[in-house]
Design a protein around this motif. Structure first.
Motif, short mmCIF file in Angstrom:
data_model
loop_
_atom_site.label_atom_id
_atom_site.label_comp_id
_atom_site.label_asym_id
_atom_site.label_seq_id
_atom_site.Cartn_x
_atom_site.Cartn_y
_atom_site.Cartn_z
N ILE A 8 0.83 -1.21 0.00
CA ILE A 8 0.00 0.00 0.00
C ILE A 8 0.87 1.26 0.00
CG2 ILE A 8 -1.63 1.39 1.36
CD1 ILE A 8 -2.83 -1.28 2.35
N LEU A 121 -3.44 2.96 -3.31
CA LEU A 121 -4.80 3.16 -2.81
C LEU A 121 -5.72 2.01 -3.20
CD1 LEU A 121 -5.10 6.97 -3.66
CD2 LEU A 121 -4.74 5.96 -1.41
N GLY A 124 -5.10 -0.80 -1.00
CA GLY A 124 -5.73 -0.52 0.28
C GLY A 124 -7.20 -0.90 0.31
N VAL A 125 -7.89 -0.69 -0.80
CA VAL A 125 -9.31 -1.07 -0.87
C VAL A 125 -9.47 -2.57 -0.66
CG1 VAL A 125 -11.29 -1.28 -2.43
CG2 VAL A 125 -10.01 0.86 -2.33
N PHE A 137 -9.77 4.78 1.34
CA PHE A 137 -9.05 4.30 0.16
C PHE A 137 -9.94 4.35 -1.08
CE2 PHE A 137 -6.19 1.73 3.14
CZ PHE A 137 -5.08 2.52 2.90
N MET A 141 -8.80 7.00 -4.25
CA MET A 141 -8.29 6.53 -5.55
C MET A 141 -8.98 7.22 -6.72
SD MET A 141 -10.06 2.81 -5.98
CE MET A 141 -11.84 2.66 -6.16
#
Length: 501
Positions: A8, A121, A124-125, A137, A141
């Motif tokens: 990340i 990002l 991160g999701v 996140f 993005m």
């Protein structure tokens, strides 16, 4: 090793480094961006090699307090559903960096930095296990993609960028409302805790609709799909690749992570809506794709049809259980949808890269401007043909595996729905082969086509890197299915009894 934090934050740090390095004269930021992209992909590989396929529990978890007063934690983890998506993201980013190597001449450093930041990002999701972290996140993005379309896009880039942002942002606001309600009800933002809540039917319906608006826009499902063709047409090649390969998958991932486990009863009651919209996407949008004269628009509409198979597989599990009382058939449909997500990421990304190769040379995407490309660019013609056939669901390619599994799973739910889905495969073959026939085969139609330059070793490398996983999954799908079995089985054991009981 905190692998999830590394995949990340290292690309985000890399993006900032590239952005700063772009201000130094005569410094080639492309190599810096490629270094970070390859590094992050290397760090994501242990997520697969060290993954325990025998458990459905979240793995590689990291948890740190963040905003303790409101139970907002930095909580990361992946299962067999999320982990392949991170691998797809890190792999695709390398290709995007290579694709922009010579094409982007304007603010190259900022362009590459935007993709690296967006990579972090998006990872991160898929890794977030706290709802607020997921939401941050998810929203963040949008900014790099908005800039990529708005700065490096085509003539109508501002319109397309604003339309993309508004559609996705408005839907996401309803998701935030759902998260806040769930927090007030449960006292936690932990995504895993949400799936254990006992919610009333009315509450489930309202939450399902809130999630639907966020995830249906991202997939995208009919009728909130109109932003996608505009975004694809105006986005640069790298932007189209990331949109098709990764961003569309986030909507489908959201359905599996939130809609089904948190609102199982509502998901069952509204399965007719989800399956109906999926069939509309598969059949109607497939016919729309046949009418397109722009290569990017055709591939964009084909993306909607392929994602229709994904949502059809996900929401057919209740009907499958009602008819067979078999979790195996339901798992077949869901895993087929997941394989289709990965396959579509590879194949559609490759097709957009192929269009980018042609556009770089002729500066047009109009199908009528081409013809006989294989006579002047034979190696490129073979690549284009291969990915078009994979897009049609050719056996021994990844495109066949996902669609076959979904269709076979849906067959246990309803014979006629399966027939409609199978017939739609003919449409997919039609627009894919029609595209190849008009662009690649035949006689050379113009002096511009005759003057086309053969593809470079860099372009061959990019397309060859996509051929390998497309064939590997098509020939040996177990390489990806084995990591999904435990997680999908756990999901169905959690969702189906809750919906039926």
């Amino acid at each position: 090793m905190p692998y999830l934090s590394l995949v990340i934050w290292i690309p985000i740090l890399g993006g900032l480094v590239v952005f700063a390095a772009a201000r130094i004269p005569k410094l080639d930021v492309r190599w810096i961006a490629l270094f970070f992209a390859v590094l992050v992909f290397g760090l994501s590989i242990p997520l697969y090699t060290e993954f325990n396929i025998h458990t459905a529990a979240m793995q590689f978890t990291e948890k740190l307090p963040w905003i303790s007063a409101y139970h907002v934690n930095y909580f990361l983890g992946v299962d067999g559903i999320a982990m392949p998506m991170i691998l797809l993201t890190t792999f695709t980013t390398i290709l995007v960096v290579l694709a922009g190597w010579k094409v982007i001449q304007y603010r190259l450093g900022q362009y590459l930095a935007a993709f690296l930041i967006m990579e972090g990002l998006m990872n991160g999701v898929f890794a977030a296990l706290n709802a607020m972290l997921f939401y941050l996140f998810w929203e963040a993005m949008l900014i790099p993609m908005f800039l990529i379309i708005g700065i490096w896009g085509g003539p109508r880039r501002i319109y397309a960028a604003i339309k993309f942002f508004l559609y996705t942002f408005i839907g996401s606001v309803l998701m935030l409302v759902a998260f806040i309600w769930l927090y007030l009800y449960s006292g936690s933002f932990n995504i895993i805790d949400f799936s254990h809540l006992q919610l009333t039917p009315t509450t489930q319906i309202l939450l399902f609709l809130a999630f639907f608006m966020a995830f249906a826009v991202k997939v995208p499902m009919v009728p909130v799909h109109t932003w996608l063709p505009d975004a694809h047409v105006e986005a640069p090649t790298g932007g189209s690749v990331i949109l098709a390969a990764i961003m569309l998958k986030m909507g489908a991932y959201g359905f599996l992570r939130f809609s089904l486990p948190v609102t199982p009863w509502a998901s069952m009651r509204l399965q007719w809506l989800m399956m109906g919209l999926s069939l509309v996407a598969i059949i109607y949008i497939g016919l729309v794709a046949l009418m397109q004269k722009d290569m990017k628009k055709l591939i964009a509409y084909s993306s909607i049809t392929h994602m229709g198979f994904v949502t059809l597989g996900f929401f057919s599990v209740f009907m499958i259980w009602a008819n067979t009382h078999s979790l195996d058939a339901g798992r077949l449909a869901v895993e087929g949808g997941l394989v289709q997500m990965i396959s579509h990421g590879l194949v559609s990304g490759a097709l957009f890269l192929c269009v980018g190769v042609l556009y770089e040379r002729m500066h047009t995407r109009a199908i009528g401007e081409y013809g006989g490309v294989i006579n002047t660019m034979p190696k490129f013609g073979y690549f284009f043909l291969f990915f078009a056939l994979a897009n049609s669901g050719l056996p021994f390619t990844s495109g066949f595996v996902g669609e076959f599994m979904v269709t076979l799973g849906v067959f246990h739910a309803n014979f006629w729905i399966a027939v409609l889905a199978a017939v739609a495969l003919i449409t997919a073959a039609s627009y894919s082969l029609w595209l190849v026939k008009r662009v690649v085969f035949g006689k050379v139609t113009s002096s511009r086509v005759a003057a086309l330059k053969i593809i470079s070793p860099r372009e061959i490398l990019i397309l060859a890197l996509l051929v390998l996983p497309t064939l590997l999954i098509g020939i040996y799908p177990e390489i990806i299915l084995r990591v999904m079995h435990a997680s999908v089985t756990h999901l169905l054991l959690q969702v189906v009894p809750a919906a039926m009981g």
